[in-house]
Each structure stands twice: as structure tokens, then as C-alpha cells.
Design an enzyme around this catalytic site. Structure first.
Site, short mmCIF file in Angstrom:
data_model
loop_
_atom_site.label_atom_id
_atom_site.label_comp_id
_atom_site.label_asym_id
_atom_site.label_seq_id
_atom_site.Cartn_x
_atom_site.Cartn_y
_atom_site.Cartn_z
N HIS A 103 0.80 -1.23 0.00
CA HIS A 103 0.00 0.00 0.00
C HIS A 103 0.84 1.27 0.00
O HIS A 103 0.29 2.37 -0.01
CB HIS A 103 -0.92 0.04 1.23
CG HIS A 103 -1.77 -1.18 1.39
ND1 HIS A 103 -1.39 -2.26 2.18
CD2 HIS A 103 -2.98 -1.52 0.86
CE1 HIS A 103 -2.32 -3.20 2.14
NE2 HIS A 103 -3.30 -2.78 1.35
N ASP A 204 34.40 -31.27 13.60
CA ASP A 204 34.55 -32.59 12.99
C ASP A 204 35.80 -32.70 12.12
O ASP A 204 35.74 -32.52 10.90
CB ASP A 204 33.29 -32.93 12.18
CG ASP A 204 33.15 -34.43 11.97
OD1 ASP A 204 34.18 -35.08 11.73
OD2 ASP A 204 32.03 -34.95 12.05
N HIS A 207 35.75 -36.45 9.90
CA HIS A 207 35.16 -36.76 8.59
C HIS A 207 36.05 -36.35 7.42
O HIS A 207 35.81 -36.76 6.29
CB HIS A 207 33.79 -36.07 8.45
CG HIS A 207 33.86 -34.63 8.01
ND1 HIS A 207 34.45 -33.65 8.77
CD2 HIS A 207 33.42 -34.00 6.89
CE1 HIS A 207 34.37 -32.48 8.14
NE2 HIS A 207 33.75 -32.66 6.99
N HIS A 212 35.65 -36.45 2.62
CA HIS A 212 36.29 -35.63 1.59
C HIS A 212 37.47 -36.35 0.91
O HIS A 212 38.33 -35.70 0.31
CB HIS A 212 36.79 -34.31 2.18
CG HIS A 212 35.70 -33.47 2.77
ND1 HIS A 212 34.59 -33.08 2.06
CD2 HIS A 212 35.54 -32.94 4.01
CE1 HIS A 212 33.80 -32.35 2.84
NE2 HIS A 212 34.35 -32.25 4.03
N ASP A 358 29.80 -32.77 1.84
CA ASP A 358 29.16 -32.60 3.14
C ASP A 358 27.64 -32.61 3.03
O ASP A 358 26.95 -33.16 3.88
CB ASP A 358 29.58 -31.26 3.78
CG ASP A 358 31.00 -31.28 4.32
OD1 ASP A 358 31.44 -32.34 4.81
OD2 ASP A 358 31.66 -30.23 4.27
O1 UNU Z 1 35.39 -30.14 5.88
C1 UNU Z 1 35.90 -29.52 6.77
N1 UNU Z 1 35.11 -28.96 7.68
C2 UNU Z 1 37.41 -29.39 6.88
C3 UNU Z 1 38.16 -29.54 5.75
C4 UNU Z 1 37.99 -29.19 8.12
C5 UNU Z 1 39.35 -29.12 8.21
C6 UNU Z 1 40.16 -29.25 7.08
C7 UNU Z 1 39.55 -29.45 5.84
FE FE Z 2 33.35 -31.25 5.54
#
Ligand code: UNU
Ligand code: FE
Ligand code: FES
Length: 451
Positions: A103, A204, A207, A212, A358
Site C-alpha cells: 500500500h 569434525d 570426517h 572428503h 558434506d
Molecule cells: O570439511 C571440513 N570442515 C574441513 C576440511 C575441516 C578441516 C580441514 C579441511
Molecule cells: Fe566437511
């Protein structure tokens, strides 16, 4: 009200899978976590001039962040006081006023209702404009240029909220003359609960070599040996930290710029480290040369040394809107900044190699708990618990290894505390004893191992 004791056992270091799914938990989080905590909004460098603005989320609430004529920053709910329409649809810009598309009510950059159509002929000048400005967010402050807002007037100051984490943050926020974010942020949707990426980034290290594996092999840098956990880092390769208000990080010593194997960045950091040592001491010079995966409670995460900076905006219990900036130091050359932006897009941008790795896990961690029987189960965050301890030189609680879950434990300790207490007053009452359940958990774990 959700019984939080059924969801989190702080000393036992386990959490219920319900924390990733239940609508009831989520509604309580919006009030008690997002309604009370300092939430990251933007960096000062994104809105330098009067009238410069960005829009952002604070939890599920949309806000407008505006630089004022006097240089201060105000934050308003992005909702028209007439009939509730969103006032500002742009991501960023410069405006003298925000005019509603429905409006035509028009609000100044200070939030005041300044003009509206037919004020005289339809309202007979009886509308008290001073009562109908945009609703202002209670607290706005910035720490080393990083701007945060908070809905709760009773909350501690931003510096108190960051607390011991501020001491660590100064390493790269202050050691070399400041950091900044390069925007505008990339934006994408993930179908996951906001805590899955928050806990991942805060702690983390486990992981990295697994999730990765392919990506770090392709990048080919010194971290490539971690792929498939073929080479595990030696015992003192890093540490983990957690602090009073759930903030924390894991560090890999000498890991700055390693993921991308970037000699220019590593040269820059090595050249700056003596300056950091001079200003902040040897410990923080050591942190400065490290690689951090880190979180500012509740939903702001970053990697220092890989230089992605993220907010996981909750959009319901099983969806988030990811906002991603690139983190650089002001003193870096334009060429180095540009190179780091490219790297950050390649790895942790919307279609980044590591981001995609991720994302899949984060979505299935959430959706697997749709099943009510599955959801009754517990999740384990006990890794390295027996080594959690206070440190003579370092604030917070310190875990021995980069691959551990110390900062997970601290994240859920504070989450559980906030979800239970009635107010910040009650949080303050626990200031002297917050470490107790974590230290007790460490002692229990040690005893169990000895037995
Ligand atoms: O993926 C991650 N969070 C990460 C990658 C952490 C540390 C080194 C590389
Ligand atoms: Fe990661
Ligand atoms: Fe960690 Fe399955 S191995 S979630």
C-alpha cells in the site's frame, strides 16, 4: 516444553536423534536459542555508507541491516507495520527509505514511518506515525567489524557473549589489522537441520579424510595424505577448544592454506606471524599458522586457513538456507584476495567440491530421523572425551587432538542449557560451574578406560 534432559546427556556425551527432526524441539529453539543469542548479520565492510543496507535472517525472522547517518547500524524486522508485507525485497543496496510494495507505507533508514499514501484524505491525519515505525531489533553490535544482532534485551554484551572465544578470534580478526568478508554471500538450500552443519564445522576433524577423501586427493595438497585416513595426523597435530557459550573450534597446527596448497597464502601468513606474536603472544601466533574448523554459536561457521565463512539459516527443522562469504585479511593484496575467493568457491561454494561431499551427509543425517523408531536412538559424541581438560595458558576447555569431539560436547552442553533456562539471568547463574559436567565426563571416561 521439551524435556531437554531426555535429549542431551552432557557428561555422557550423547544426544537424542530427535534434536535433528522434532518440530517441537525446533519451535523451542526459535524462541530460546535464536530469540536469545547474538546472531551474525554481516561485516561492516559490506555497508560502509549511510543508507547502505543488507537483508539477513535472524533465525526465521527476516531483518534489514542499515547503516545510519551517524555511522551506527540499526536492524529492523523486514515486515511492514501496516499489513505485514515484506518491506525490502533486495539483498543489498543503498536507500533513503524503504517503501512497501503493497500500500506504499514508507519508512526512513532509521525505521520511522515517514510517509504513506492518502494520509490526509483516508486517515484524516489521525494516524500516529510515531507509533508505527519498523520494529527495531533490541541489540546490535560489532566485534572487530563482524556485525551481530540480538533480540533479547537481557542478553550479555556481544563481547561477553563471545567471551573466551573472543581471545581466540582476535588471532585473525585483530592480529594483523583485521579481517573482512567478501560478498555478496552465495546462497543455497540444503534439506537438513541447522545443527548438522553447525556441529560438523565446529568440531569434525574426523570426517575430513573420509567424507572428503576424493576431493582432498584431487586438490593434491599436503592434506591429500589424509584421504581414506591412509595417513593419520600425529597425536599433537592440533587441538580442540570449547568455550562458555558453545563456541569452539578444532585446529591443525601449521595448516593455514594447506587444503589448497597455496604457496602465496602460506608466504603471506608466515610473513605476518611475527607481527601476531608481537601483538598477541606466541600461542596465538601458533593458532595463526593453523587451520581452523570453527563455530560461533549457534549457526555461524567458518574455516580459517581455507577461508569460507557461513551462516546456516534455519527454514524449518529439516531445511536451511546456506549463506557463504569468503574470509580474507584486509592487509592481503587484491591478487591474493581474489585467489582466495576463487579457492573458496571451488571448495565450499554452493557447488564446491567439499560442500557437495558434506551436503549429502547433512541431508541424510536429518531425514533418516524422520522414522519415529529411528528417532528414539542416541548419537555418540564421546571421541577423545577422556582428554578434555583445562589448560594453563588457554581459555575454555581443551581437547588433545584435532580429531576429537570436544567442541561437539561443548556445543550441545550450551544448547541444552539455553533450551532449559528461563532467561539469560539463569545462564549467568551457571557461569562459575559450566565446565563441571564436561570435566566430570572426562573423569568418568578415564575411569572406564582404566577399569
Ligand atoms: O570439511 C571440513 N570442515 C574441513 C576440511 C575441516 C578441516 C580441514 C579441511
Ligand atoms: Fe566437511
Ligand atoms: Fe559417523 Fe556414520 S560413521 S555418522
Amino acid at each position: 516444553m521439551v524435556n531437554i534432559n531426555e535429549l542431551v546427556d552432557v557428561a555422557g556425551a550423547v544426544q537424542s536423534k530427535r534434536v535433528f527432526w522434532d518440530q517441537e524441539v525446533y519451535e523451542q529453539e526459535l524462541e530460546r536459542v535464536f530469540g536469545r543469542c547474538w546472531l551474525f548479520l554481516t561485516h561492516e565492510s559490506q555497508i560502509p555508507q549511510p543508507g547502505d543496507f543488507v537483508t539477513a535472517y535472524m533465525g526465521e525472522d527476516k531483518v534489514i541491516v542499515v547503516r545510519q547517518r551517524d555511522g551506527s547500524i540499526k536492524v529492523f524486522l523486514n515486515s511492514c507495520t501496516h499489513r505485514g508485507n515484506q518491506v525490502c525485497h533486495a539483498d543489498s543496496g543503498n536507500a533513503k527509505a524503504f517503501t512497501c510494495s503493497y500500500h506504499g507505507w514508507s519508512f526512513g533508514m532509521d525505521g520511522e514511518l515517514v510517509a504513506l499514501p492518502l494520509e490526509q484524505s483516508a486517515y484524516y491525519n489521525r494516524l500516529d506515525k510515531s507509533q508505527w515505525g519498523l520494529r527495531e531489533v533490541a541489540k546490535v553490535d560489532s566485534y572487530r567489524g563482524f556485525v551481530f544482532g540480538c533480540f533479547d534485551p537481557q542478553a550479555p554484551t556481544l563481547a561477553e557473549y563471545l567471551g573466551e572465544m573472543g581471545w581466540y578470534l582476535d588471532t585473525w580478526m585483530d592480529g594483523t589489522g583485521g579481517a573482512e568478508l567478501i560478498g555478496p554471500p552465495m546462497k543455497s538450500i540444503l534439506r537438513c537441520n541447522w545443527k548438522v552443519p553447525s556441529e560438523n564445522f565446529i568440531g569434525d576433524g574426523y570426517h575430513v579424510g573420509w567424507t572428503h577423501a576424493a576431493a582432498i586427493k584431487v586438490l593434491g595438497g599436503p592434506l591429500a595424505g589424509l584421504a581414506g585416513n591412509a595417513e593419520i595426523p600425529f597425536e599433537d597435530a592440533g587441538m580442540q577448544i570449547t568455550s562458555r557459550h558453545g563456541h569452539g573450534f578444532g585446529v591443525i597446527w601449521d595448516g593455514v592454506g594447506l587444503l589448497h596448497d597455496d604457496p602465496a597464502y602460506r608466504e603471506y601468513a608466515s610473513a605476518k606471524a611475527p607481527e601476531v606474536a608481537e601483538k598477541l603472544g606466541d600461542w596465538r601466533a601458533k593458532f595463526y599458522m593453523g587451520h581452523w574448523n570453527a563455530g560461533i554459536f549457534p549457526n555461524c561457521s567458518y574455516l580459517y586457513g581455507t577461508n569460507t565463512f557461513k551462516v546456516w539459516n534455519p527454514r524449518g527443522p529439516n531445511e536451511i538456507e546456506v549463506w557463504t562469504w569468503t574470509l580474507v585479511e584486509k592487509a592481503m593484496s587484491p591478487e591474493l584476495k581474489r585467489e582466495i575467493v576463487k579457492q573458496a568457491i571451488h571448495t565450499f561454494g554452493t557447488a564446491g567440491t567439499l560442500e557437495s561431499d558434506d551436503g549429502e551427509n547433512m541431508e541424510t543425517c536429518t531425514w533418516s530421523n524422520r522414522g519415529p523408531q529411528t528417532r528414539k536412538g542416541l548419537m555418540n559424541a564421546q571421541m577423545g572425551q577422556l582428554n578434555d581438560t583445562e589448560h594453563p595458558d588457554l581459555p575454555g576447555i581443551v581437547g588433545k587432538s584435532f580429531i576429537g569431539e570436544t567442541s561437539y560436547r561443548g556445543f550441545y552442553r550450551f544448547w541444552a542449557e539455553l533450551m532449559q533456562v528461563e532467561s539469560w539471568e539463569a545462564v549467568r547463574a551457571n557461569d562459575a560451574t559450566w565446565k563441571e559436567p564436561l570435566i566430570r565426563g572426562a573423569a568418568n571416561a578415564k575411569k572406564e578406560r582404566a577399569a
